[in-house]
Design a protein around this motif. Sequence first.
Motif, PDB file in Angstrom:
ATOM      1  N   PHE A 150       0.872  -1.226  -0.194  1.00 36.61           N
ATOM      2  CA  PHE A 150       0.109  -0.161  -0.195  1.00 36.61           C
ATOM      3  C   PHE A 150       0.845   1.416   0.139  1.00 36.61           C
ATOM      4  CE2 PHE A 150      -2.294  -3.269   2.584  1.00 36.61           C
ATOM      5  CZ  PHE A 150      -3.347  -3.516   1.442  1.00 36.61           C
ATOM      6  N   GLY A 151       2.021   1.065   0.060  1.00 38.60           N
ATOM      7  CA  GLY A 151       3.000   2.425  -0.057  1.00 38.60           C
ATOM      8  C   GLY A 151       3.010   3.206   1.379  1.00 38.60           C
ATOM      9  N   GLU A 152       2.389   2.441   2.357  1.00 41.82           N
ATOM     10  CA  GLU A 152       2.504   3.273   3.853  1.00 41.82           C
ATOM     11  C   GLU A 152       3.692   2.889   4.378  1.00 41.82           C
ATOM     12  OE1 GLU A 152      -2.165   1.723   4.744  1.00 41.82           O
ATOM     13  OE2 GLU A 152      -0.439   1.052   5.750  1.00 41.82           O
ATOM     14  N   VAL A 153       4.396   4.255   4.762  1.00 40.03           N
ATOM     15  CA  VAL A 153       5.538   4.303   5.318  1.00 40.03           C
ATOM     16  C   VAL A 153       5.623   4.701   7.067  1.00 40.03           C
ATOM     17  CG1 VAL A 153       7.768   5.559   5.344  1.00 40.03           C
ATOM     18  CG2 VAL A 153       6.747   5.189   3.080  1.00 40.03           C
ATOM     19  N   PRO A 154       5.757   3.859   7.794  1.00 40.43           N
ATOM     20  CA  PRO A 154       5.783   4.019   9.273  1.00 40.43           C
ATOM     21  C   PRO A 154       6.665   5.222   9.582  1.00 40.43           C
ATOM     22  CG  PRO A 154       6.386   1.791   8.867  1.00 40.43           C
ATOM     23  CD  PRO A 154       6.573   2.493   7.780  1.00 40.43           C
ATOM     24  N   ASP A 155       5.757   6.472  10.311  1.00 41.84           N
ATOM     25  CA  ASP A 155       6.543   7.660  10.658  1.00 41.84           C
ATOM     26  C   ASP A 155       7.191   7.178  12.312  1.00 41.84           C
ATOM     27  OD1 ASP A 155       4.637   7.282  12.752  1.00 41.84           O
ATOM     28  OD2 ASP A 155       3.336   8.812  12.140  1.00 41.84           O
ATOM     29  N   ARG A 156       7.980   8.144  12.695  1.00 42.55           N
ATOM     30  CA  ARG A 156       8.758   8.156  13.893  1.00 42.55           C
ATOM     31  C   ARG A 156       7.907   7.798  15.139  1.00 42.55           C
ATOM     32  NH1 ARG A 156       7.909  13.510  13.154  1.00 42.55           N
ATOM     33  NH2 ARG A 156       7.130  14.955  15.194  1.00 42.55           N
ATOM     34  N   TRP A 157       6.532   7.972  14.987  1.00 42.44           N
ATOM     35  CA  TRP A 157       5.810   7.699  16.351  1.00 42.44           C
ATOM     36  C   TRP A 157       5.574   6.239  16.044  1.00 42.44           C
ATOM     37  CZ3 TRP A 157       5.613  11.004  19.881  1.00 42.44           C
ATOM     38  CH2 TRP A 157       5.784  12.330  19.537  1.00 42.44           C
ATOM     39  N   THR A 158       5.467   5.739  14.972  1.00 46.96           N
ATOM     40  CA  THR A 158       5.162   4.178  14.923  1.00 46.96           C
ATOM     41  C   THR A 158       6.453   3.599  15.284  1.00 46.96           C
ATOM     42  OG1 THR A 158       3.735   4.537  12.980  1.00 46.96           O
ATOM     43  CG2 THR A 158       4.713   2.305  13.155  1.00 46.96           C
ATOM     44  N   ILE A 159       7.583   4.094  14.990  1.00 45.09           N
ATOM     45  CA  ILE A 159       8.953   3.379  15.231  1.00 45.09           C
ATOM     46  C   ILE A 159       9.231   3.550  16.720  1.00 45.09           C
ATOM     47  CG2 ILE A 159      11.465   3.325  15.022  1.00 45.09           C
ATOM     48  CD1 ILE A 159      10.967   4.549  12.357  1.00 45.09           C
ATOM     49  N   LEU A 160       8.695   4.348  17.161  1.00 47.51           N
ATOM     50  CA  LEU A 160       8.852   4.795  18.860  1.00 47.51           C
ATOM     51  C   LEU A 160       7.792   3.890  19.395  1.00 47.51           C
ATOM     52  CD1 LEU A 160      10.004   6.081  21.501  1.00 47.51           C
ATOM     53  CD2 LEU A 160       8.248   7.935  21.055  1.00 47.51           C
ATOM     54  N   GLY A 161       6.954   3.563  19.079  1.00 43.53           N
ATOM     55  CA  GLY A 161       5.813   2.847  19.691  1.00 43.53           C
ATOM     56  C   GLY A 161       6.288   1.397  19.378  1.00 43.53           C
ATOM     57  N   ALA A 162       6.664   0.947  18.578  1.00 44.12           N
ATOM     58  CA  ALA A 162       7.133  -0.396  18.179  1.00 44.12           C
ATOM     59  C   ALA A 162       8.408  -0.574  19.047  1.00 44.12           C
ATOM     60  CB  ALA A 162       7.631  -0.478  16.735  1.00 44.12           C
ATOM     61  N   ALA A 163       9.270   0.163  19.362  1.00 35.06           N
ATOM     62  CA  ALA A 163      10.532   0.003  20.429  1.00 35.06           C
ATOM     63  C   ALA A 163       9.740  -0.364  21.457  1.00 35.06           C
ATOM     64  CB  ALA A 163      11.163   1.312  20.553  1.00 35.06           C
ATOM     65  N   PHE A 164       8.621   0.355  22.213  1.00 35.61           N
ATOM     66  CA  PHE A 164       8.069   0.145  23.426  1.00 35.61           C
ATOM     67  C   PHE A 164       7.374  -1.323  23.242  1.00 35.61           C
ATOM     68  CE2 PHE A 164       7.683   4.755  24.323  1.00 35.61           C
ATOM     69  CZ  PHE A 164       7.882   4.842  25.523  1.00 35.61           C
ATOM     70  N   ILE A 165       6.972  -1.825  22.216  1.00 35.05           N
ATOM     71  CA  ILE A 165       6.291  -3.047  22.306  1.00 35.05           C
ATOM     72  C   ILE A 165       7.432  -4.338  22.248  1.00 35.05           C
ATOM     73  CG2 ILE A 165       5.290  -4.578  20.490  1.00 35.05           C
ATOM     74  CD1 ILE A 165       3.578  -1.988  19.707  1.00 35.05           C
ATOM     75  N   VAL A 166       8.266  -3.940  21.539  1.00 42.36           N
ATOM     76  CA  VAL A 166       9.509  -4.998  21.593  1.00 42.36           C
ATOM     77  C   VAL A 166      10.169  -4.901  22.929  1.00 42.36           C
ATOM     78  CG1 VAL A 166      12.077  -5.319  20.738  1.00 42.36           C
ATOM     79  CG2 VAL A 166      10.047  -4.798  19.240  1.00 42.36           C
ATOM     80  N   ALA A 167      10.369  -3.842  23.346  1.00 38.57           N
ATOM     81  CA  ALA A 167      10.851  -3.787  24.776  1.00 38.57           C
ATOM     82  C   ALA A 167      10.178  -4.604  26.000  1.00 38.57           C
ATOM     83  CB  ALA A 167      11.154  -2.437  25.588  1.00 38.57           C
ATOM     84  N   SER A 168       8.806  -4.396  25.950  1.00 40.46           N
ATOM     85  CA  SER A 168       7.644  -5.072  26.515  1.00 40.46           C
ATOM     86  C   SER A 168       8.014  -6.714  26.572  1.00 40.46           C
ATOM     87  CB  SER A 168       6.250  -4.792  26.030  1.00 40.46           C
ATOM     88  OG  SER A 168       5.500  -5.808  26.801  1.00 40.46           O
ATOM     89  N   GLY A 169       7.908  -7.191  25.321  1.00 38.04           N
ATOM     90  CA  GLY A 169       8.171  -8.731  24.944  1.00 38.04           C
ATOM     91  C   GLY A 169       9.593  -8.988  25.353  1.00 38.04           C
ATOM     92  N   LEU A 170      10.844  -8.369  25.164  1.00 37.43           N
ATOM     93  CA  LEU A 170      12.035  -8.930  25.931  1.00 37.43           C
ATOM     94  C   LEU A 170      11.887  -8.997  27.265  1.00 37.43           C
ATOM     95  CD1 LEU A 170      14.369  -6.711  23.177  1.00 37.43           C
ATOM     96  CD2 LEU A 170      13.792  -9.271  23.235  1.00 37.43           C
ATOM     97  N   TYR A 171      11.458  -7.845  27.885  1.00 38.60           N
ATOM     98  CA  TYR A 171      11.366  -7.798  29.441  1.00 38.60           C
ATOM     99  C   TYR A 171      10.512  -9.140  29.913  1.00 38.60           C
ATOM    100  CZ  TYR A 171      11.024  -6.425  34.122  1.00 38.60           C
ATOM    101  OH  TYR A 171      10.908  -6.501  35.613  1.00 38.60           O
ATOM    102  N   THR A 172       9.195  -9.468  29.256  1.00 44.70           N
ATOM    103  CA  THR A 172       8.744 -10.445  29.760  1.00 44.70           C
ATOM    104  C   THR A 172       9.303 -12.025  29.453  1.00 44.70           C
ATOM    105  OG1 THR A 172       6.657  -9.374  29.106  1.00 44.70           O
ATOM    106  CG2 THR A 172       6.626 -11.630  29.374  1.00 44.70           C
ATOM    107  N   ALA A 173       9.957 -11.949  28.422  1.00 40.30           N
ATOM    108  CA  ALA A 173      11.009 -12.894  28.039  1.00 40.30           C
ATOM    109  C   ALA A 173      12.112 -13.380  29.319  1.00 40.30           C
ATOM    110  CB  ALA A 173      11.589 -13.199  26.770  1.00 40.30           C
ATOM    111  N   HIS A 174      12.740 -12.075  29.659  1.00 41.26           N
ATOM    112  CA  HIS A 174      13.671 -12.112  30.719  1.00 41.26           C
ATOM    113  C   HIS A 174      13.207 -12.505  32.064  1.00 41.26           C
ATOM    114  CE1 HIS A 174      16.872 -10.542  33.050  1.00 41.26           C
ATOM    115  NE2 HIS A 174      16.173  -9.863  33.755  1.00 41.26           N
TER     116      HIS A 174
END
Length: 314
Positions: free
Chosen positions: A270-294
């Motif tokens: 669709f040509g949708e480019v994630p903006d900086r907010w999407t990247i920042l939110g994704a970082a929160f999400i990944v951090a959540s998953g990694l901490y849960t695994a830890h």
Amino acid sequence: MPLPEKKSVAPKAPARTDRPFKGIALILLSTVFLGTSDVTAKYLSSTLPSIEIAWIRFLVFALIMTPAMLPGTPLFAMQSRRPGLHVLRGAALLGSSLIFITGLGFLPIAEASATSFVSPLFVTALSIAFLGEKVGLRRWIATGVGLAGVFVILRPGTSAFHPAAFFPIASALAWAATLIMTRMMSGSERSVTVMAYSAITGAAIVSALVPFVWVTPTWHDILFGLLIGIASTAGQWIVVLAFRYGDASVLAPFSYTQLLWVSILGFLIFGEVPDRWTILGAAFIVASGLYTAHRERIRRSQLLAVAGEPAPNA
């Protein structure tokens, strides 16, 4: 004397085991297939009504599971101790799919997917009420951080809060109920039985609805519909397997990684480019998953250490 007649006994399901990292790996794999299915459904939503897309999806699902529905064959798997719960699971699965596809007709794929990721919060809450799981403060915090990432992506006040945003939220609740029922049956029902009942239940319900909205599909639509059915069936199968190895509240945060695949495919198609907010939110999400695994790794280490200690009265 005549021999006593043998009673047919349904094959036993594999017992649940506490192997959370295997469950996490399976959940991560399932997001690839489920993300592909969702993006393809978004693509088809411009030409076919949502009920018809769901009908194609569940028809393919049912066709794949047909060998498990045929009595008298080695693959027959409809024997069940909990048929009612199977039907409820199938209806919840269909509801989640149908509601989400409806939302895709009004929302961008990334925003719809991000909104639907409130499901881990629903799963965490429902797992306490229906599964009796113990959810510690750290796990609640990790789930909350993941949800904060979702809201960073959505940014209150943007188009994501169009009334249509309630569709993916409702879809998330239905999906959470599906996961909870999967976990409830994972110790007593075989994966193939769970899948077969979901396929036949969903196909039966949506087949009754599709005549009211029917649009004759092109061969192009049919091919993409087949892709949706195959990808979603593979994803569902992997999810059912994953819940044999870990608690629902442990596995749920890792479903966030589906956002990664949806974003990549959304850009390519669709040509949708994630903006900086999407990247920042994704970082929160990944951090959540990694901490849960830890935290899960620490918990398992502590349990193994306790198991290795001699009993006080030994």
